[in-house]
Motif scaffolding. Sequence first.
Motif, PDB file in Angstrom:
ATOM      1  N   GLN A 111       0.823  -1.202   0.000  1.00  0.00           N
ATOM      2  CA  GLN A 111       0.000   0.000   0.000  1.00  0.00           C
ATOM      3  C   GLN A 111       0.862   1.261   0.000  1.00  0.00           C
ATOM      4  O   GLN A 111       0.577   2.225  -0.716  1.00  0.00           O
ATOM      5  CB  GLN A 111      -0.924  -0.009   1.233  1.00  0.00           C
ATOM      6  N   LEU A 112       1.934   1.238   0.790  1.00  0.00           N
ATOM      7  CA  LEU A 112       2.833   2.390   0.846  1.00  0.00           C
ATOM      8  C   LEU A 112       3.579   2.549  -0.473  1.00  0.00           C
ATOM      9  O   LEU A 112       3.753   3.674  -0.965  1.00  0.00           O
ATOM     10  CB  LEU A 112       3.822   2.219   1.999  1.00  0.00           C
ATOM     11  N   GLN A 113       4.000   1.436  -1.062  1.00  0.00           N
ATOM     12  CA  GLN A 113       4.700   1.477  -2.343  1.00  0.00           C
ATOM     13  C   GLN A 113       3.797   2.048  -3.440  1.00  0.00           C
ATOM     14  O   GLN A 113       4.227   2.904  -4.226  1.00  0.00           O
ATOM     15  CB  GLN A 113       5.166   0.068  -2.728  1.00  0.00           C
ATOM     16  N   GLN A 114       2.563   1.596  -3.479  1.00  0.00           N
ATOM     17  CA  GLN A 114       1.609   2.110  -4.470  1.00  0.00           C
ATOM     18  C   GLN A 114       1.413   3.613  -4.311  1.00  0.00           C
ATOM     19  O   GLN A 114       1.405   4.363  -5.295  1.00  0.00           O
ATOM     20  CB  GLN A 114       0.261   1.405  -4.321  1.00  0.00           C
ATOM     21  N   TYR A 115       1.271   4.041  -3.067  1.00  0.00           N
ATOM     22  CA  TYR A 115       1.015   5.459  -2.817  1.00  0.00           C
ATOM     23  C   TYR A 115       2.224   6.301  -3.200  1.00  0.00           C
ATOM     24  O   TYR A 115       2.092   7.365  -3.831  1.00  0.00           O
ATOM     25  CB  TYR A 115       0.647   5.678  -1.352  1.00  0.00           C
ATOM     26  N   GLY A 116       3.416   5.827  -2.841  1.00  0.00           N
ATOM     27  CA  GLY A 116       4.629   6.566  -3.176  1.00  0.00           C
ATOM     28  C   GLY A 116       4.833   6.696  -4.673  1.00  0.00           C
ATOM     29  O   GLY A 116       5.241   7.758  -5.170  1.00  0.00           O
ATOM     30  N   GLU A 117       4.531   5.634  -5.424  1.00  0.00           N
ATOM     31  CA  GLU A 117       4.677   5.693  -6.876  1.00  0.00           C
ATOM     32  C   GLU A 117       3.657   6.661  -7.478  1.00  0.00           C
ATOM     33  O   GLU A 117       3.937   7.337  -8.470  1.00  0.00           O
ATOM     34  CB  GLU A 117       4.535   4.293  -7.479  1.00  0.00           C
ATOM     35  N   LYS A 118       2.507   6.728  -6.855  1.00  0.00           N
ATOM     36  CA  LYS A 118       1.497   7.696  -7.300  1.00  0.00           C
ATOM     37  C   LYS A 118       2.007   9.127  -7.096  1.00  0.00           C
ATOM     38  O   LYS A 118       1.877   9.986  -7.988  1.00  0.00           O
ATOM     39  CB  LYS A 118       0.204   7.471  -6.515  1.00  0.00           C
ATOM     40  N   LEU A 119       2.605   9.397  -5.942  1.00  0.00           N
ATOM     41  CA  LEU A 119       3.111  10.738  -5.644  1.00  0.00           C
ATOM     42  C   LEU A 119       4.268  11.128  -6.566  1.00  0.00           C
ATOM     43  O   LEU A 119       4.425  12.299  -6.919  1.00  0.00           O
ATOM     44  CB  LEU A 119       3.588  10.825  -4.191  1.00  0.00           C
ATOM     45  N   MET A 120       5.079  10.142  -6.968  1.00  0.00           N
ATOM     46  CA  MET A 120       6.266  10.433  -7.783  1.00  0.00           C
ATOM     47  C   MET A 120       5.985  10.379  -9.283  1.00  0.00           C
ATOM     48  O   MET A 120       6.905  10.542 -10.090  1.00  0.00           O
ATOM     49  CB  MET A 120       7.379   9.449  -7.439  1.00  0.00           C
ATOM     50  N   LYS A 121       4.748  10.160  -9.655  1.00  0.00           N
ATOM     51  CA  LYS A 121       4.405  10.102 -11.079  1.00  0.00           C
ATOM     52  C   LYS A 121       4.731  11.431 -11.754  1.00  0.00           C
ATOM     53  O   LYS A 121       4.375  12.502 -11.266  1.00  0.00           O
ATOM     54  CB  LYS A 121       2.922   9.772 -11.247  1.00  0.00           C
ATOM     55  N   GLY A 122       5.412  11.346 -12.893  1.00  0.00           N
ATOM     56  CA  GLY A 122       5.774  12.547 -13.632  1.00  0.00           C
ATOM     57  C   GLY A 122       7.015  13.243 -13.109  1.00  0.00           C
ATOM     58  O   GLY A 122       7.361  14.326 -13.592  1.00  0.00           O
ATOM     59  N   LYS A 123       7.682  12.631 -12.134  1.00  0.00           N
ATOM     60  CA  LYS A 123       8.866  13.245 -11.547  1.00  0.00           C
ATOM     61  C   LYS A 123      10.067  12.316 -11.706  1.00  0.00           C
ATOM     62  O   LYS A 123       9.923  11.148 -12.054  1.00  0.00           O
ATOM     63  CB  LYS A 123       8.628  13.527 -10.050  1.00  0.00           C
ATOM     64  N   ARG A 124      11.238  12.849 -11.417  1.00  0.00           N
ATOM     65  CA  ARG A 124      12.445  12.040 -11.372  1.00  0.00           C
ATOM     66  C   ARG A 124      13.040  12.130  -9.974  1.00  0.00           C
ATOM     67  O   ARG A 124      13.134  13.211  -9.399  1.00  0.00           O
ATOM     68  CB  ARG A 124      13.470  12.516 -12.405  1.00  0.00           C
ATOM     69  N   LEU A 178      -2.423  19.118   0.447  1.00  0.00           N
ATOM     70  CA  LEU A 178      -0.993  18.835   0.296  1.00  0.00           C
ATOM     71  C   LEU A 178      -0.778  17.716  -0.720  1.00  0.00           C
ATOM     72  O   LEU A 178       0.156  17.767  -1.534  1.00  0.00           O
ATOM     73  CB  LEU A 178      -0.388  18.446   1.643  1.00  0.00           C
ATOM     74  N   GLU A 179      -1.651  16.725  -0.689  1.00  0.00           N
ATOM     75  CA  GLU A 179      -1.555  15.634  -1.651  1.00  0.00           C
ATOM     76  C   GLU A 179      -1.697  16.166  -3.083  1.00  0.00           C
ATOM     77  O   GLU A 179      -0.930  15.784  -3.981  1.00  0.00           O
ATOM     78  CB  GLU A 179      -2.634  14.591  -1.363  1.00  0.00           C
ATOM     79  N   GLU A 180      -2.657  17.052  -3.290  1.00  0.00           N
ATOM     80  CA  GLU A 180      -2.867  17.642  -4.609  1.00  0.00           C
ATOM     81  C   GLU A 180      -1.647  18.461  -5.029  1.00  0.00           C
ATOM     82  O   GLU A 180      -1.241  18.447  -6.199  1.00  0.00           O
ATOM     83  CB  GLU A 180      -4.124  18.520  -4.593  1.00  0.00           C
ATOM     84  N   TYR A 181      -1.053  19.178  -4.085  1.00  0.00           N
ATOM     85  CA  TYR A 181       0.150  19.990  -4.344  1.00  0.00           C
ATOM     86  C   TYR A 181       1.282  19.114  -4.878  1.00  0.00           C
ATOM     87  O   TYR A 181       1.954  19.468  -5.853  1.00  0.00           O
ATOM     88  CB  TYR A 181       0.560  20.673  -3.043  1.00  0.00           C
ATOM     89  N   VAL A 182       1.475  17.933  -4.274  1.00  0.00           N
ATOM     90  CA  VAL A 182       2.543  17.029  -4.702  1.00  0.00           C
ATOM     91  C   VAL A 182       2.195  16.376  -6.037  1.00  0.00           C
ATOM     92  O   VAL A 182       3.044  16.246  -6.923  1.00  0.00           O
ATOM     93  CB  VAL A 182       2.814  15.964  -3.626  1.00  0.00           C
ATOM     94  N   LEU A 183       0.951  15.978  -6.206  1.00  0.00           N
ATOM     95  CA  LEU A 183       0.545  15.317  -7.444  1.00  0.00           C
ATOM     96  C   LEU A 183       0.672  16.247  -8.650  1.00  0.00           C
ATOM     97  O   LEU A 183       1.099  15.831  -9.728  1.00  0.00           O
ATOM     98  CB  LEU A 183      -0.891  14.804  -7.325  1.00  0.00           C
ATOM     99  N   VAL A 184       0.296  17.501  -8.475  1.00  0.00           N
ATOM    100  CA  VAL A 184       0.399  18.473  -9.569  1.00  0.00           C
ATOM    101  C   VAL A 184       1.865  18.716  -9.918  1.00  0.00           C
ATOM    102  O   VAL A 184       2.243  18.839 -11.079  1.00  0.00           O
ATOM    103  CB  VAL A 184      -0.318  19.786  -9.202  1.00  0.00           C
ATOM    104  N   GLY A 185       2.718  18.785  -8.874  1.00  0.00           N
ATOM    105  CA  GLY A 185       4.154  18.897  -9.102  1.00  0.00           C
ATOM    106  C   GLY A 185       4.664  20.276  -9.445  1.00  0.00           C
ATOM    107  O   GLY A 185       5.774  20.426  -9.949  1.00  0.00           O
TER     108      GLY A 185
END
Length: 600
Positions: A238-251, A589-596
């Motif tokens: 669950q944590l891995q899935q969430y982290g990959e979601k947050l890092m989508k579109g980033k390096r 905050l979640e939206e802030y990270v997802l938008v990037g």
Amino acid sequence: MNENRHSVIVIVIIIVGVILLSKLFMIQVVDDSFLRRAERNAVQRIIDYPYRGLISDRNSELLVYNNPVFDLMVIPQEFSIKDTAKFCDIFQIEKQKLIERYTAAKKYSWVKPSPLIKQISTTDFAKIQDYLIDYPGLFVMTRSVRAYPDSIAASALGYIAEIIPRQMERDSLHYYNQGDYIGHSGLESYYEKILRGKKGAKYKMVNVRGVDKGSFKNGTLDTASVAGLNLQSTIDMQLQQYGEKLMKGKRGSVVAIEPKTGEILSIISAPVYDPNLLAGAAYSKNYNILLSDTTKPLFIRPIQAKYPPGSIFKVVQSLIGLQWGTLTPNTTYACNKALVACHNHPSPVNLFGAIRNSCNPYYYQAFRQMINQEISSNTYTDTQIGLDKWHEAVEKFGLGHELGVDLPYENSGSVPSSSLYDRIYGKGRWKYSTIYSLSIGQGEMEVTPLQMANLAAIFANKGYYYTPHLIKAINGDPGKIPEEYTTKHDVGVAAHHFDMVQNAMAEALYGTAMRAIIKDITIAGKTGTAQNPHGEDHSVFIAFAPKEDPKIAIAVYVENAGWGGRAAASTASLMIEKYLRGHIERPALEEYVLVGDFGD
């Protein structure tokens, strides 16, 4: 005279006959080597491939399983095609590839089977199975490839593919044959011998034309394959899935560790990719696409990327200084920007204030006291002695060498010693003013994200760590994991020195990472901004929580995202909340990270 000659001829004939009969008796009755040669010519050995062991997460949720596929085999002696175009259409193969593979099969053997089409899926096999009877010399061999139900953790799990010559050369036990599958990266590679299982074999009789005539010796020589052992990983799905979601579109990288055990809860290399891309018949095509991608998705950033640690390293400097006695909690220095640049904050500051405000001039002066202790009257020699002593102390924190994580291709990072500067500047030609950038984690220092997460675990544990690892149990038995992952490593700093440091790290969030603060969960953290000569600086943050009883230590790198208190701290804070609470209570905050968009 004639009678004597006749007798001699008869005797010679008798002797020759006896010799021939004796030789025939030896061949047919006593010596069975000719029989065995004949049997080898008439017996085909079919390998029974085992199922690889399954891989699950720390909560026994399946991460990797086996998917059956089929290899279409051909015996050239029996095979013929009347309508090539029709065959290619039915079996979905290009004419040129058909010619190439059939030619290779004939070159190998006219009567032994060779692969014609590999890794046919169950869906595609259902479409062709009714046509097999129309083509003598074709039969199917069942194999298996990996499948990933949740399409996560590609860089940690790794992938399997056909063995390459370099791996064949290292196979001293001669387990593998050309065309066999083997782990090429991640856990699949590191635990290959555990996961691969044991091959079996079936023997069948064939005539001189290669036609199947039934099992050999009624199957008494057949051996069954033995499935590989199952691995339970330390990853929290669950944590891995969430982290990959947050890092989508980033390096960048995210590494989260359970401090008290060294178990890796999440390890993310961004950009992420679907591990299913490297499973099945499309492996080669997809691998080449990923390999040519300029964002380098196959580059395993958590263990291979190297960055300057930046301000986070000031915590290590503080602890070494406290242990050596060159620093005390009351040691005070002015924020003298003539020495090195710094942002605005109250001055002078003591050690607590230096950590809280990340004061660069403080550490310039503190590091000089650590390095130049006037052991020698020669400034150059004194700096060399001090630096090598410091180098030894820093390495105890797991820096400057491979930690030993159970993943291949780990980078060691770099902690400079006097020998490096001797090579660069010449022996006796450098001093403190040459190396002062090390005081704030810049210069020639390089660390991996995994090493930074391990630092967070050390701060949480007050002075020790367990080698970070991804294996929790083998076939359900946690006692089978390698001993090196249950061995405690002490960093050589007394536990009481960590009390003030932990408090300062918790307070630091109010100055540099307000976004990381979570209501009712005390986080101790430190921001960093890793300088990047090729563009925008990298955003860095390490932390552990809850401060009173740490359950998670984390390091986040977001490349080209600037100040650490924005991208990295926000991402780490959300990961901590997800792990400790199981849900997120800060959607903004979640939206802030997802938008990037980390400009503000």
